[in-house]
Structure formats: structure tokens, C-alpha cells
Design an enzyme around this catalytic site. Sequence first.
Site, short mmCIF file in Angstrom:
data_model
loop_
_atom_site.label_atom_id
_atom_site.label_comp_id
_atom_site.label_asym_id
_atom_site.label_seq_id
_atom_site.Cartn_x
_atom_site.Cartn_y
_atom_site.Cartn_z
N ASP A 34 0.83 -1.20 0.00
CA ASP A 34 0.00 0.00 0.00
C ASP A 34 0.87 1.25 0.00
OD1 ASP A 34 0.68 0.51 2.66
OD2 ASP A 34 -1.07 -0.56 3.44
N LYS A 56 -2.89 4.73 -3.70
CA LYS A 56 -2.21 6.01 -3.49
C LYS A 56 -2.94 6.71 -2.38
CE LYS A 56 -0.05 7.49 -7.77
NZ LYS A 56 -0.22 6.35 -8.66
N MET A 163 -0.91 -8.09 32.09
CA MET A 163 -0.77 -8.33 33.54
C MET A 163 -2.12 -8.59 34.20
SD MET A 163 2.01 -5.29 34.28
CE MET A 163 1.10 -3.99 33.45
#
Length: 246
Positions: A34, A56, A163
Site C-alpha cells: 500500500d 495512493k 498483567m
Amino acid sequence: MGEVWLVGAGPGDPELLTLKAMRVISEADAVLYDSLISDDILALLPARCTRIHTGKRCGAHSMTQIDINKALLSAARKHKKVVRLKGGDPFIFGRGGEELEYLEKHGVQVQIVPGITAAGGCAAAAGIPLTHRDYGNALVLHSGHTRFNEFSPSQNPTRVFYMGLRQAGPITAHLLQEGLREDTPVALIINGTLSTQQVFKGVLMDLPHIAERVLGDSDGPGLIFVGEVAAMARVQQQEANAQAVA
Ligand code: SAH
């Protein structure tokens, strides 16, 4: 039928490509990339590979997502190893999930190589710690270009808890209180990306039970994913992980 690798190229600096991305790129027969892919990274593609530019930036010549999906499928029918090279990480605002679903639906094997996402790259470049014990205990990545009009709770965030395994009970209670449904998909990933990786899936209501079982079996590091996308977790190990350790 060839296989497709969804590869994250990182935020731009070629030195932020991973070793795995470099290896996969160097073996590619075809690369669809891309517009975020910098010229420095394009220079690393093997000379012999077929190159397809899929878009683009904000330009008139972009392929639609459906055209990209079809181009990937047709490349997989012609070539052994197809690389879909995306800026940042393929699964963070990169539409990698849609490409994965489309290709798997058509019987194509898909492997994923993560990349450093723009948030991590830009934060590091500017010296912003994305979390800090004193100033920030969560990180939310938003799309500014969204189907939702407002940054409202009606959005559908993917929550990832670091965590959190030993806190699964209180986390579940909080999320239910926040209004998440009991059958919201969850996934737990232990020792992620290593040959010892384990993936567990379930629903929010069962999260404390799953976490307890996992903690009984393993003391490896783990993440909890909560949200609809967790239902897409592949429970079997990716071949690529095993290869990385071999
Ligand atoms: N998959 C990509 C994001 C694609 S969306 C990732 O994980 O980073 C495209 C958006 O990413 C851009 O509009 C911009 O907001 C951001 N972005 C990508 N690369 C960037 C860079 N090098 N610097 C600043 N923003 C960047």
C-alpha cells in the site's frame, strides 16, 4: 494454491522492519503493497518479484478493498509465496482482518507477521511513553475515520489486558458492570509467538474460570483479549511460530 503472508512493515524507518518481515519479503514471488510503504522499504523487495501497488494516499488511483481481496486471491493462484505488505501492523487499522477472512474463505492459507504500529513508532520517535506508572494505565487506539460519527461508547473496542490473568475475576466483574454482554468473546494467549504459545477461547462470563485453569498449568506471560474479534482467534498454533524457534 500459494500462501499469502500479511506482513507489517512498521511505521516507515526500514530498520523497524522485523527480521521475520525481512526474511518473508526476501522469499516473496509477488508483493502487493500500500501507499504507506516507503521507497527505502520497496528497495528491499527482491528484483524478480511481481509488484502490485494497491493504493495512493487519498488519491484517485486506489484499488477498492474488494479489488485488493480479488488481486490477492488471483496472486495466490499464480504464485507460491505472496506478501501483502502493509504500513505499521496489518491488524491495526490495516484491514488485514478482512483480507484474512476473504482469503481463508477461498481456501488460501494465511500467515501473519506483525509490525510496529504507528502509535508505537511515533511515540518512540518523539519520546512519549504510551503508558507510565504515574500518568497512564491504558492505551486506546482510535480510528479517526470511522463508521461511527462520535467517539461514543457505542463503538466496539477490542480490549487487551496486560498483567491481567490474576485479576480476571475483578476485570470480568467490571466489564459486566460496564454493560458488556456475558457472551462477549474472550481469548487468552500465553507465551505468544513462542513455540510454547497457547491460545484459549471462551466468553466473558467464563473468563475467571479459564484464567484460573491457565494459571494452574503455566507460569508464562499472558494477555486477555475481550471483544468480538477475540472469536477469530486461531486455537491451533501457527506453523510460523514453530519455525521461528526451530
Ligand atoms: N496499519 C497501520 C495504520 C494504517 S491507517 C499501523 O499499524 O500503523 C493509516 C494511518 O496510520 C495514517 O493516516 C496515520 O494516521 C497513521 N500512520 C501510519 N504511519 C505513520 C507514520 N509513519 N507517522 C505518522 N502516522 C502514521
